[in-house]
Write an enzyme that holds these catalytic residues in place. Structure first.
Site, PDB file in Angstrom:
ATOM      1  N   ASN A   1       0.845  -1.198   0.000  1.00 53.17           N
ATOM      2  CA  ASN A   1       0.000   0.000   0.000  1.00 53.17           C
ATOM      3  C   ASN A   1       0.880   1.249   0.000  1.00 53.17           C
ATOM      4  O   ASN A   1       2.100   1.157  -0.057  1.00 53.17           O
ATOM      5  CB  ASN A   1      -0.960  -0.020   1.192  1.00 53.17           C
TER       6      ASN A   1
ATOM      7  N   ASP B   1      -3.667  -6.064   3.996  1.00 53.12           N
ATOM      8  CA  ASP B   1      -4.782  -6.887   4.458  1.00 53.12           C
ATOM      9  C   ASP B   1      -4.860  -8.231   3.735  1.00 53.12           C
ATOM     10  O   ASP B   1      -5.477  -9.164   4.237  1.00 53.12           O
ATOM     11  CB  ASP B   1      -6.104  -6.129   4.272  1.00 53.12           C
TER      12      ASP B   1
ATOM     13  N   LYS C   1       8.429 -17.261 -10.466  1.00 51.79           N
ATOM     14  CA  LYS C   1       7.548 -16.249 -11.065  1.00 51.79           C
ATOM     15  C   LYS C   1       6.372 -16.954 -11.757  1.00 51.79           C
ATOM     16  O   LYS C   1       6.587 -17.873 -12.552  1.00 51.79           O
ATOM     17  CB  LYS C   1       8.347 -15.417 -12.064  1.00 51.79           C
TER      18      LYS C   1
ATOM     19  N   PHE D   1      -4.412   2.545  14.731  1.00 54.51           N
ATOM     20  CA  PHE D   1      -4.810   3.599  13.794  1.00 54.51           C
ATOM     21  C   PHE D   1      -5.968   3.064  12.950  1.00 54.51           C
ATOM     22  O   PHE D   1      -6.090   1.848  12.763  1.00 54.51           O
ATOM     23  CB  PHE D   1      -3.651   3.971  12.852  1.00 54.51           C
TER      24      PHE D   1
ATOM     25  N   LYS E   1     -13.565  -0.803  15.058  1.00 55.32           N
ATOM     26  CA  LYS E   1     -12.238  -1.471  14.947  1.00 55.32           C
ATOM     27  C   LYS E   1     -11.560  -1.519  16.305  1.00 55.32           C
ATOM     28  O   LYS E   1     -10.956  -2.526  16.679  1.00 55.32           O
ATOM     29  CB  LYS E   1     -11.334  -0.676  13.988  1.00 55.32           C
TER      30      LYS E   1
ATOM     31  N   LYS F   1     -10.739  -5.146  17.749  1.00 56.48           N
ATOM     32  CA  LYS F   1      -9.323  -5.527  17.836  1.00 56.48           C
ATOM     33  C   LYS F   1      -8.772  -5.349  19.253  1.00 56.48           C
ATOM     34  O   LYS F   1      -7.575  -5.432  19.466  1.00 56.48           O
ATOM     35  CB  LYS F   1      -8.512  -4.697  16.832  1.00 56.48           C
TER      36      LYS F   1
END
Ligand code: PMT
Length: 405
Positions: free
Chosen positions: A219, A289, A299, A330, A344, A348
């Site tokens: 990301n 995620d 590959k 966060f 969350k 969590k």
């Protein structure tokens, strides 16, 4: 107290260098030219800077350059203005000597006061940072090391020197510390130490989840937010471990830096740290995620689209462990989805969560600034304005201290 009042107070309390007065001593080494850049970076952080130069420093750089950079009078002689060797140090919050040559270090260590800088050194009461710079053999000489040892035993803070090619053509340890590191040391030296005795683990950056040896899922996280939190905690006296995924950022000094690649590696580094006892975990990392169900060792061809599954939820694993630290997570959301962040935090098992809307201009990924909402289990909510990630980091740590108290 409103947040902006708290922020103003904290700024007065030295989270950066706003309203701080830096006395910069420049002694005579090749690296003296870097003092111009140092003055600029200190001023960028809001400091006012007054420069004192030794005679030798003026062989390398003119007082005019430093006068222009500092927009202040540069002091070069004891007799330039009577008694300024007492009044200038009295008005300064910190004395920084960069570059500090073997000669100036020897004078400081032995109380020799025969010019403006060495006299001001004796007259100054407050934190002193020295950044030595000289030939590697000179630096290693037992006399120089003895002098430095004496200064360090008096509480003087040393930054650098770095190793690498030296101006004389030799390789060795003697290069002036990077300007960025000197500024970091100055900020740290002026920050109140309200986290002493705490071990804080911070995660930062993205993780990479490999599909095959050449491709991965990741990301946009640059690591800036997590690095700011780690540095702020270090500046405030905590023992800090920064566990970071791949970023382009330099590893900060004065903390333990653990570089990881995948979410599995991040989890095992965190388990390792929490096993040894941690006061707080601050999960600023953007853990990927998704990962491949079966990463290929070779590959894969374009016709073989990999099957994906979810990565292990790191924060939940740590929250469910035996030696559970205080956990600050966060929430990176697209839009003002505070309820999702709150959910969350509960799911969590976090103690606090820092919401940021990553679609908002100046917030979230890659930027130097952020705007966050800090929420806690007891329904406390604190909103920040758009501010530097360094200031956001301090706001999070302020909130942590308040909630833990
Ligand atoms: O690095 P920068 O460019 O400065 O950007 C900063 C940031 C946007 C990455 C940062 O401010 C931020 O929001 N970090 C958390 C990103 C994230 O993964 O958010 P999330 O809402 O998807 O996850 C919630 C929490 O669970 C996070 O603390 C995350 O670290 C954690 N998590 C997520 C997935 C997973 N497998 N394990 C986890 O522990």
């Amino acid at each position: 107290m409103s947040f902006s009042a708290a922020k103003r107070k904290r700024n007065q309390q030295l989270t950066n260098l706003k309203n701080r007065s830096v006395l910069l001593g420049v002694s005579g080494g090749v690296a003296a030219y870097k003092a111009v850049e140092l003055v600029r970076r200190l001023k960028d952080k809001g400091a006012s800077v007054t420069v004192m130069m030794t005679g030798a420093a003026q062989q390398f750089i003119t007082p005019l350059s430093l006068q222009i950079a500092s927009q202040n009078t540069v002091y070069t002689s004891l007799f330039q203005e009577p008694l300024t060797h007492i009044s200038i140090p009295a008005a300064a919050d910190i004395l920084v000597v960069a570059p500090a040559t073997a000669n100036s270090i020897a004078k400081f260590a032995n109380g020799i006061a025969d010019d403006m800088l060495s006299t001001a050194f004796l007259a100054f009461r407050g934190p002193v940072v020295i950044a030595p710079s000289m030939n590697g053999k000179m630096y290693e000489h037992p006399v120089v090391q003895e002098n430095l040892k004496k200064l360090l035993s008096l509480g003087i803070v040393q930054t650098g020197p770095d190793s690498g090619p030296l101006a004389c053509g030799e390789e060795g340890t003697g290069r002036l510390a990077e300007v960025r590191d000197i500024v970091d040391t100055v900020v740290a030296a002026l920050t109140p130490k309200d986290l002493i005795g705490q071990k804080i683990v911070v995660t930062a950056g993205p993780t990479r989840e490999y599909l095959d040896p050449v491709r991965f899922i990741s990301n946009r996280s640059s690591g800036k937010m997590g690095f700011s939190v780690a540095k702020a905690a270090r500046n405030r006296g905590a023992e800090v471990v920064l566990i970071s995924g791949p970023t382009a950022l330099e590893s900060p000094q004065g903390l333990t830096f653990r570089r990881v690649d995948t979410s599995d590696q991040m989890l095992s580094a965190l388990r390792d740290e929490t096993e040894r006892g941690v006061s707080a975990l601050i999960m600023a990392a953007a853990v990927a995620d998704f990962r491949s169900v079966r990463p290929s060792k070779a590959k894969v061809g374009k016709n073989k689209i990999p099957l994906l599954t979810c990565t292990e939820d790191i924060v939940s694993c740590i929250a469910g462990g035996e030696k559970r630290p205080f956990i600050i997570g966060f929430a990176a959301e697209t839009g003002k989805k505070l309820d999702r962040a709150r959910e969350k935090m509960k799911r969590k098992k976090m103690d606090m969560i820092v919401f940021n809307d990553v679609t908002e201009k100046g917030s979230g990924f890659e930027t130097d600034t952020n705007r966050v909402v800090i929420m806690d289990k007891k329904n406390g909510v604190m909103r920040t304005g758009l501010m530097s990630k360094d200031d956001v980091a301090d706001a999070i740590l302020d909130r942590y201290l308040k909630i833990k108290a």
